[in-house]
Design an enzyme around this catalytic site. Structure first.
Site, short mmCIF file in Angstrom:
data_model
loop_
_atom_site.label_atom_id
_atom_site.label_comp_id
_atom_site.label_asym_id
_atom_site.label_seq_id
_atom_site.Cartn_x
_atom_site.Cartn_y
_atom_site.Cartn_z
N ASP A 26 0.85 -1.18 0.00
CA ASP A 26 0.00 0.00 0.00
C ASP A 26 0.89 1.24 0.00
O ASP A 26 2.05 1.20 0.46
CB ASP A 26 -0.88 -0.04 1.26
CG ASP A 26 -1.69 1.23 1.46
OD1 ASP A 26 -2.43 1.60 0.54
OD2 ASP A 26 -1.57 1.84 2.54
N ASP A 28 -0.50 4.93 0.65
CA ASP A 28 -0.89 5.99 1.57
C ASP A 28 -0.91 5.53 3.02
O ASP A 28 -1.64 4.61 3.39
CB ASP A 28 -2.28 6.51 1.19
CG ASP A 28 -2.23 7.42 -0.03
OD1 ASP A 28 -1.59 8.48 0.08
OD2 ASP A 28 -2.81 7.07 -1.06
N ASP A 192 -1.99 -0.73 5.99
CA ASP A 192 -2.29 -0.06 7.26
C ASP A 192 -3.78 0.15 7.52
O ASP A 192 -4.18 0.32 8.67
CB ASP A 192 -1.59 1.30 7.33
CG ASP A 192 -2.28 2.34 6.45
OD1 ASP A 192 -2.48 2.07 5.25
OD2 ASP A 192 -2.62 3.42 6.95
#
Length: 262
Positions: A26, A28, A192
Site C-alpha cells: 500500500d 498511503d 495499514d
C-alpha cells in the site's frame, strides 16, 4: 476476495514470474507518513471527524470502501480544489516513511520487485513519489491503483479499477496471479488501513503498520478476523524481518509467529 474476479477498467503491469520474492505495498499511510487522501479530506474536504466516521463504518460493514472513499474525495472537489492544486499541497506535506529508502534499495540489491498497490489515484501517487525519491527510482516502481477523471470545468472524481467491487480496487487481484504461478514467489504485503482488507488474507507475509495516531484499522480487522500478521512501526524495522527471511536465517512462518518487526 469476491467469488468472481471483478473486471478491471485499467491495465496491470506484468507479473514478476521469475522472482523468488516480491514486495507488494500500500502507498498511503504505509510507504508515506500520512495518507494523502485523508490529508486532502481532513484539510480540503469535509474534515477528519466525518472521515473517521466513514472509516469505522467501512470497518464495521455498514458501507463499502468504494462508496465512502468516493464521498471523501467528492468533498475535496466540491470545495473547489483542482487536481493540480491537490498535487501541490500533497507534495509539500506528505513525506516518506523514514526507513523506506533503505528498504527499497535493499530490495533492489536483491532483485526483489517493489510494487505499489493502492486505492489512491495514480496521477497523485506519481506526483508525490517523484518528489520523494530519485527520478530513476520513481520510474522503475510499478503502481497498481485507481485513476482519475478530470472534467472540463476543473472538477474531478476517482475512476475505480474495479467499479463493481465494494472495494473499488480489490487488491487481492494484484496478489492472486502470483498464487497461480507454477513456482510462486514468497509474497510480502504491507498495509495499514481499510483499503487493505481485500489483500490481507492472501500474502505469505503480511506486515501491518502500527501508527501512533490510533488509526490502526487494518490491525483491528486482522485481529477481529484472526488473520496472522506482523506489526511494524516503520520500514526500518520491517527490513530486519525481510532480510532474515530473504537471507535464510528465519522462515516466513517463524516471522509471522513472532508477530512484530523490531
Amino acid at each position: 476476495m469476491t467469488e468472481t474476479a471483478p473486471q478491471s477498467t485499467l491495465p496491470y503491469p506484468p507479473v514478476h514470474s521469475d522472482k523468488q520474492f516480491v514486495v507488494l505495498s500500500d502507498w498511503d499511510g504505509t510507504i508515506t507518513n500520512y495518507d494523502s487522501n485523508d490529508y486532502m479530506t481532513d484539510n480540503l474536504g469535509y474534515g477528519k471527524e466525518k472521515r473517521r466516521e466513514g472509516n469505522l463504518d467501512i470497518l464495521s460493514g455498514k458501507t463499502t470502501f468504494r462508496d465512502e472513499f468516493r464521498r471523501m474525495l467528492e468533498s475535496v472537489s466540491a470545495n473547489g480544489h483542482t487536481l493540480d492544486e491537490c498535487k501541490d499541497v500533497l507534495k509539500r506535506n506528505i513525506k516518506l516513511d523514514p526507513g523506506f529508502r533503505d528498504f527499497y534499495r535493499y530490495c533492489k540489491s536483491k532483485d526483489i520487485p517493489v510494487v505499489i498497490v493502492s486505492s489512491g489515484m495514480e496521477p497523485i501517487i506519481r506526483a508525490v513519489l517523484s518528489a520523494l525519491v530519485t527520478p530513476e527510482e520513481a520510474a522503475e516502481i510499478d503502481i497498481i491503483s485507481n485513476h482519475v477523471d478530470v472534467r472540463a470545468d476543473g472538477t474531478w472524481s476517482i475512476k475505480y479499477r474495479h467499479p463493481t467491487s465494494g472495494y473499488g480496487h480489490d487488491k487481492s487481484q494484484a496478489i492472486l496471479p502470483y498464487r497461480a504461478l507454477p513456482d510462486p514467489p514468497t509474497l510480502f504485503f504491507f498495509g495499514d488501513g481499510v483499503s487493505d482488507m481485500s489483500a490481507a488474507r492472501h500474502a505469505d507475509v503480511l506486515f501491518v503498520k502500527q501508527k501512533n495516531d490510533g488509526e490502526n484499522d487494518l490491525a483491528a480487522y486482522c485481529k477481529r478476523e484472526g488473520i496472522p500478521h506482523i506489526l511494524f512501526s516503520d520500514f526500518g524495522a520491517a527490513l530486519n524481518t525481510v532480510k532474515a527471511i530473504v537471507e535464510g536465517s528465519k522462515t516466513a512462518a517463524a516471522a509471522m509467529a513472532e508477530g512484530k518487526a523490531e
